[in-house]
Write an enzyme that holds these catalytic residues in place. Structure first.
Site, PDB file in Angstrom:
ATOM      1  N   ASN A 156       0.795  -1.228   0.000  1.00  0.00           N
ATOM      2  CA  ASN A 156       0.000   0.000   0.000  1.00  0.00           C
ATOM      3  C   ASN A 156       0.827   1.278   0.000  1.00  0.00           C
ATOM      4  OD1 ASN A 156       0.692  -0.816   2.648  1.00  0.00           O
ATOM      5  ND2 ASN A 156      -0.941   0.397   3.535  1.00  0.00           N
ATOM      6  N   GLY A 232       2.208  -5.435   7.636  1.00  0.00           N
ATOM      7  CA  GLY A 232       1.240  -6.221   6.890  1.00  0.00           C
ATOM      8  C   GLY A 232       0.094  -6.652   7.781  1.00  0.00           C
ATOM      9  N   GLU A 252       4.221  -3.825  12.378  1.00  0.00           N
ATOM     10  CA  GLU A 252       3.245  -2.760  12.117  1.00  0.00           C
ATOM     11  C   GLU A 252       2.088  -3.422  11.378  1.00  0.00           C
ATOM     12  OE1 GLU A 252       3.561   0.096  13.430  1.00  0.00           O
ATOM     13  OE2 GLU A 252       5.639  -0.115  14.075  1.00  0.00           O
ATOM     14  N   LEU A 253       0.955  -3.565  12.071  1.00  0.00           N
ATOM     15  CA  LEU A 253      -0.122  -4.428  11.569  1.00  0.00           C
ATOM     16  C   LEU A 253      -1.394  -3.633  11.277  1.00  0.00           C
ATOM     17  CD1 LEU A 253       0.612  -7.354  14.064  1.00  0.00           C
ATOM     18  CD2 LEU A 253       1.602  -6.955  11.798  1.00  0.00           C
ATOM     19  N   CYS A 287      -3.390   1.334   6.919  1.00  0.00           N
ATOM     20  CA  CYS A 287      -3.746   0.750   8.215  1.00  0.00           C
ATOM     21  C   CYS A 287      -4.304   1.784   9.188  1.00  0.00           C
ATOM     22  CB  CYS A 287      -2.547   0.020   8.823  1.00  0.00           C
ATOM     23  SG  CYS A 287      -1.025   0.969   8.792  1.00  0.00           S
TER      24      CYS A 287
END
Length: 478
Positions: A156, A232, A252-253, A287
């Site tokens: 992204n 992801g 980093e979710l 996100c």
């Protein structure tokens, strides 16, 4: 040095672009045309890349100033090739041109900030003389690189999120194995090529390509890697955390970011415009994208009307056109999945206030009202141009609703009440709370990371470098 051999993009190993017999296609996300063929890494390719990175870390060192110079030179080259790089993102990622140009600019700033931090690596004195028996000793700490660092990045933000891993890792003195998203590998290859041109010696950055599930398994199984940094899905992040053992990890979710618009919002029209535009930017594939909006009942109707007005003004279509606001999602499959979630919400009682139509990978920006907390569009990460607007009567109910999530990345609140703003800062269970702006706000030097299922550890060059180094204690007997 060209990365192309017979128009096949290779893997970068020891400064050379190495092609193989097995390839996969990269598609233009708007037209569906094949725009590149990429070598799929074998287990041997991955092992060779890791071995080279490990050997480079042992035998070749760059001084902090050399790291600074290389990263700054790369930033300058990015500026010179800004339009070319942005068009690469547009074609393989589907991001609209103006947003792709902004992403390149942000990536440049991430490199500059990382370069500056390379000159600021420091430990601190430990006052052990205050302990009995240590009067004749002196102690201090050093920050030292972890070694071989594996960076796994998403589609992204395929330039800036790679920059947030690669630049701090190099600034800290590590060597890096980069596994970019399989659907957007070209922009990562261009970054690597420019770093080589900027003077990065072979072996400090190797790139392996291929499907995440398979290549990721090869990477997780190799004990020569000292740290993993991943952006992801929460599902994959949990697998990495479970498989990494005692090695360092930053994750980093996902998120389903809430934004609260109280009745005393200083500028209701501006709040609506921010929520809508930031909710739909990059086709909602961020996100920290605005997803859940809780609006006080006194201003709810006006907020919804303004939101529809803003959404109606957005131009949807070809991402290469300068005027386009919203382009395609990353794939038809993902657009179909988002469309199904919308239809399911409607069946459960939600109302489509705007949008909802899909053509191929392009989903018209969608505003849902009358949504319930149990709907997928509310309780899961929609990762699509879909926002949900819900009314509330009491701020306590809004706080409870915002916190009622497995995620905790960032939240936003609009209010003129200073006491309420500070209360939000204390009570909202998120890694970041943004006052009078939306959850999507991010300055690239700030500490960035979530709680709960949204992640572990921090990004932002200074904070990433803390994660990507170990603290070593040194004690002198004097």
């Amino acid at each position: 040095m060209s990365k192309q051999t017979d128009e096949v993009l290779g893997n970068l190993i020891n400064g050379q672009w190495v092609t193989g017999t097995e390839t996969f296609d990269v598609f233009n996300k708007y037209t569906g045309d094949v725009i590149a063929k990429v070598t799929k890494s074998s287990r041997e390719d991955v092992s060779d890349a890791i071995g080279n990175a490990a050997e480079t870390f042992k035998t070749a060192k760059l001084t902090p100033y050399q790291r600074y110079e290389i990263l700054m030179k790369a930033a300058d080259l990015f500026k010179q090739r800004k339009k070319e790089l942005a068009l690469t993102i547009v074609r393989e990622g589907g991001k609209v041109l103006k947003d792709a140009l902004m992403e390149i600019e942000r990536g440049i700033q991430t490199f500059i900030a990382s370069a500056e931090e390379a000159k600021r690596l420091q430990g601190h004195e430990v006052p052990i003389q205050g302990q009995p028996g240590s009067e004749n000793k002196m102690a201090f700490t050093l920050r030292v690189p972890v070694g071989v660092l594996c960076a796994i990045t998403p589609f992204n933000f395929p330039f800036n999120l790679v920059a947030h891993k690669v630049a701090p890792a190099l600034a800290a003195g590590n060597t890096v194995i980069l596994k970019p998203a399989g659907v957007t590998p070209q922009i990562a290859a261009k970054m690597a090529e420019i770093l080589l041109e900027a003077g990065l010696p072979p072996g400090f950055l190797n790139v392996v390509n291929g499907p995440g599930r398979e290549i990721g398994q090869y990477l997780m199984e190799d004990a020569r890697i000292s740290m993993y940094t991943f952006t992801g899905s929460t599902e994959v992040g949990k697998q990495i955390k479970a498989s990494s053992g005692i090695r360092k990890v930053t994750l980093e979710l996902g998120s389903n970011s809430p934004n609260i618009v109280h009745k005393d919002a200083p500028d209701l029209a501006k709040a609506a415009e921010l929520c809508v535009r930031r909710g739909f930017v990059n086709a909602g594939q961020a996100c920290i994208s605005v997803q859940r909006i809780y609006v006080h009942e006194d201003v709810y109707a006006a907020f919804v009307d303004k939101s529809i007005e803003v959404a109606s003004s957005l131009l949807v279509g070809d991402p290469e056109l300068e005027a386009t606001d919203i382009g395609p999602m990353i794939s038809v499959k993902e657009a179909e999945r988002a469309e199904q979630w919308i239809q399911e919400a409607v069946q459960q009682g939600a109302t489509i206030a705007h949008g909802g139509q899909r053509t191929g990978a392009v989903l018209v920006p969608t505003i849902l009202t009358n949504t319930l907390a149990s709907m997928k569009v509310m309780c899961q990460e929609v990762f699509a141009p879909v926002i949900c607007i819900t009314s509330y009567s009491d701020i306590n109910e809004a706080f409870l609703a915002a916190n009622d999530s497995n995620y905790g990345l960032q939240a936003g609140i609009f209010t003129s009440d200073l006491q309420l703003a500070f209360r939000a800062a204390r009570e909202l269970e998120f890694g970041g709370v943004i006052i009078n702006d939306v959850s999507t706000f991010r300055a690239d030097i700030m500490p960035y990371g979530g709680v709960k299922d949204s992640g572990y550890g921090k990004e932002g060059p200074r904070y990433a470098i803390q994660e990507m180094t170990n603290e070593k204690l040194v004690v002198f007997d004097i």
